[in-house]
Design a protein around this motif. Sequence first.
Motif, PDB file in Angstrom:
ATOM      1  N   VAL A   1       0.840  -1.199   0.000  1.00 28.89           N
ATOM      2  CA  VAL A   1       0.000   0.000   0.000  1.00 28.89           C
ATOM      3  C   VAL A   1       0.877   1.252   0.000  1.00 28.89           C
ATOM      4  O   VAL A   1       0.629   2.197  -0.744  1.00 28.89           O
ATOM      5  N   ASP A   2       1.927   1.259   0.812  1.00 32.10           N
ATOM      6  CA  ASP A   2       2.841   2.414   0.859  1.00 32.10           C
ATOM      7  C   ASP A   2       3.497   2.663  -0.493  1.00 32.10           C
ATOM      8  O   ASP A   2       3.608   3.805  -0.941  1.00 32.10           O
ATOM      9  N   VAL A   3       3.932   1.579  -1.165  1.00 38.67           N
ATOM     10  CA  VAL A   3       4.565   1.720  -2.482  1.00 38.67           C
ATOM     11  C   VAL A   3       3.570   2.242  -3.505  1.00 38.67           C
ATOM     12  O   VAL A   3       3.861   3.128  -4.303  1.00 38.67           O
ATOM     13  N   GLN A   4       2.348   1.711  -3.476  1.00 43.20           N
ATOM     14  CA  GLN A   4       1.343   2.095  -4.468  1.00 43.20           C
ATOM     15  C   GLN A   4       0.763   3.473  -4.220  1.00 43.20           C
ATOM     16  O   GLN A   4       0.458   4.206  -5.162  1.00 43.20           O
ATOM     17  N   TYR A   5       0.578   3.814  -2.957  1.00 43.96           N
ATOM     18  CA  TYR A   5      -0.162   5.035  -2.630  1.00 43.96           C
ATOM     19  C   TYR A   5       0.644   6.019  -1.797  1.00 43.96           C
ATOM     20  O   TYR A   5       0.145   7.099  -1.479  1.00 43.96           O
TER      21      TYR A   5
END
Length: 96
Positions: A91-95
Motif C-alpha cells: 500500500v505504501d509503495v502504491q499510494y
Amino acid sequence: MPNIGIVKTVCALLDEMHPDPAGPHKRLIAYVKDRPGHDRRYSIDAGKIHRELGWQPAETFETGIRKTVRWYLDNRAWVDGVVSGEYRRWVDVQYG
C-alpha cells in the motif's frame, strides 16, 4: 444465524478441509465479554431487491461459506501477507 453459528460452521469446514492433528478447530473458540452494542447476529433480507429487480443471490450461505473457506486455504500466500503486515508495504509503495 447467530455469529457463533457462523464460527462453528467455519470450524466444521476447516475440520473437513484442513484437519488439525491437535483436534477440532472449535476448541480454539474463546468467549469474551460482549462489548456495548455488540451484534449477536446479522440478518439480510433480500426480499425488496428480489421483488423490485428480480435479483436473487447466486449462492446460499452454505455454498458461499464453503467456497470462501476453500479460497482462504488455497491462497495461503495472500493470507500470510495480510497476517504479517506485508500488505502495508505494498500500500505504501502504491499510494505512498
